[in-house]
Design an enzyme around this catalytic site. Structure first.
Site, PDB file in Angstrom:
ATOM      1  N   GLY A 173       2.197  -8.618   3.058  1.00 31.97           N
ATOM      2  CA  GLY A 173       1.465  -8.631   1.802  1.00 31.97           C
ATOM      3  C   GLY A 173       1.717  -9.895   0.984  1.00 31.97           C
ATOM      4  O   GLY A 173       1.103 -10.088  -0.064  1.00 31.97           O
ATOM      5  N   GLU A 205      10.783  -9.881  -2.795  1.00 29.75           N
ATOM      6  CA  GLU A 205      11.287  -8.621  -2.245  1.00 29.75           C
ATOM      7  C   GLU A 205      12.714  -8.782  -1.730  1.00 29.75           C
ATOM      8  O   GLU A 205      13.590  -7.955  -1.999  1.00 29.75           O
ATOM      9  CB  GLU A 205      10.369  -8.143  -1.120  1.00 29.75           C
ATOM     10  N   ALA A 222       7.516  -1.246   4.500  1.00 27.73           N
ATOM     11  CA  ALA A 222       7.854  -2.233   5.521  1.00 27.73           C
ATOM     12  C   ALA A 222       6.707  -2.287   6.521  1.00 27.73           C
ATOM     13  O   ALA A 222       5.961  -1.321   6.692  1.00 27.73           O
ATOM     14  CB  ALA A 222       9.164  -1.877   6.228  1.00 27.73           C
ATOM     15  N   SER A 234       0.800  -1.221   0.000  1.00 27.36           N
ATOM     16  CA  SER A 234       0.000   0.000   0.000  1.00 27.36           C
ATOM     17  C   SER A 234       0.831   1.268   0.000  1.00 27.36           C
ATOM     18  O   SER A 234       0.337   2.331  -0.370  1.00 27.36           O
ATOM     19  CB  SER A 234      -0.936  -0.002   1.212  1.00 27.36           C
ATOM     20  N   THR A 235       2.086   1.201   0.435  1.00 26.64           N
ATOM     21  CA  THR A 235       2.974   2.357   0.384  1.00 26.64           C
ATOM     22  C   THR A 235       3.765   2.371  -0.915  1.00 26.64           C
ATOM     23  O   THR A 235       3.858   3.398  -1.591  1.00 26.64           O
ATOM     24  CB  THR A 235       3.934   2.363   1.587  1.00 26.64           C
TER      25      THR A 235
END
Length: 271
Positions: free
Chosen positions: A129, A135, A115, A58-59
């Protein structure tokens, strides 16, 4: 939540910057606004010609959107993105960001990602997520890894939020692996190990982009030696990877009600 009129002013590592008397009245910003502010600040590190690791969540989605916008405006060029998930790949393609992979670009100039937790030494928890393996592969291959969070993600110790520390495991005999994880963690304060579900009506397991399951560990205490915990988890057959990103972040950008704070690896201090 209030923030100064210019939400991108930067504070030091030690204390917030005073808002000048002439500053207009503060704005009320949501948590998503703070994520966007941190993401946009991180994109300031991006230069034309870079190979970029594109984070998930979401960031990070705000950073990907900003990179796409700057490409359309001609303010960035010759960017190559390496996505950390299928979801990010879809977003990047929709924005016209050229994509590749680690096979073609084994060294990445810069990765930007969010994070779930950040401790005072800039160790991270990621993977809530579900994209922790890709990642870690991509961000571990990066010359610089910039982490973007809102201030709610800052914790005194890993696991301090009370939320999950994810571990990606192979589906084969996942219950056996989950029990072994629980047994290992008895030596590091204990945990409850739960299979992550996908949210469907049938209660099926969540499946990662790599076809694996995730066991979420809910920690009961501060684990202490994170490197020892990491080694113990990774020695278990059936474990693919865990969500602790230790000593990987170069810079953490934290958006909060007093502005944006930047912490660098070699100058970080207690939160």
């Amino acid at each position: 939540m209030a923030l100064a009129y210019d939400p991108l002013f930067i504070t030091s590592d030690k204390s917030p910057m005073d808002v000048p008397p002439s500053t207009p009245p503060p704005m009320n910003l949501t948590q998503d606004d703070l994520k966007r502010i941190a993401a946009y600040k991180a994109v300031d590190f991006v230069e034309s010609g870079m190979v970029l690791g594109l984070g998930t969540g979401s960031t990070a989605k705000h950073a990907v959107a900003r990179i796409g916008e700057l490409l359309r405006q001609g303010k960035l060029s010759n960017i190559v993105g390496i996505p950390t998930s299928k979801k990010t790949e879809e977003q990047a393609l929709s924005l016209g960001i050229p994509l590749s992979d680690l096979d073609a670009h084994p060294v990445i100039d810069l990765s930007i990602d969010g994070a779930d937790e950040v401790d005072p030494r800039l160790n991270l928890v990621k993977g809530r997520g579900g994209s922790l393996l890709r990642e870690k592969m991509i961000e571990g291959a990066s010359k610089k890894f910039v982490v973007i969070v809102d201030e709610s993600k800052m914790v005194k110790h890993i696991g301090g939020s009370g939320l999950a520390l994810p571990v990606e495991v192979v589906p084969f005999c996942w219950k056996f692996t989950a029990e072994k994880l629980r047994e290992v963690m008895e030596g590091y304060g204990g945990c409850e190990a739960r299979l992550r579900l996908g949210g469907g009506e049938g209660g099926e397991a969540f499946v990662t982009d790599n076809g694996n399951y995730i066991v979420d560990m809910y920690l009961e205490k501060d684990m202490g030696d994170l490197w020892a915990v990491s080694d113990a988890i990774l020695r278990l057959p059936g474990v693919v990877e865990h969500g602790m990103f230790l000593d990987m972040a170069s810079t953490v950008i934290i958006a909060g009600e007093l502005g944006v704070k930047i912490k660098n690896k070699h100058s970080s201090c207690c939160c």
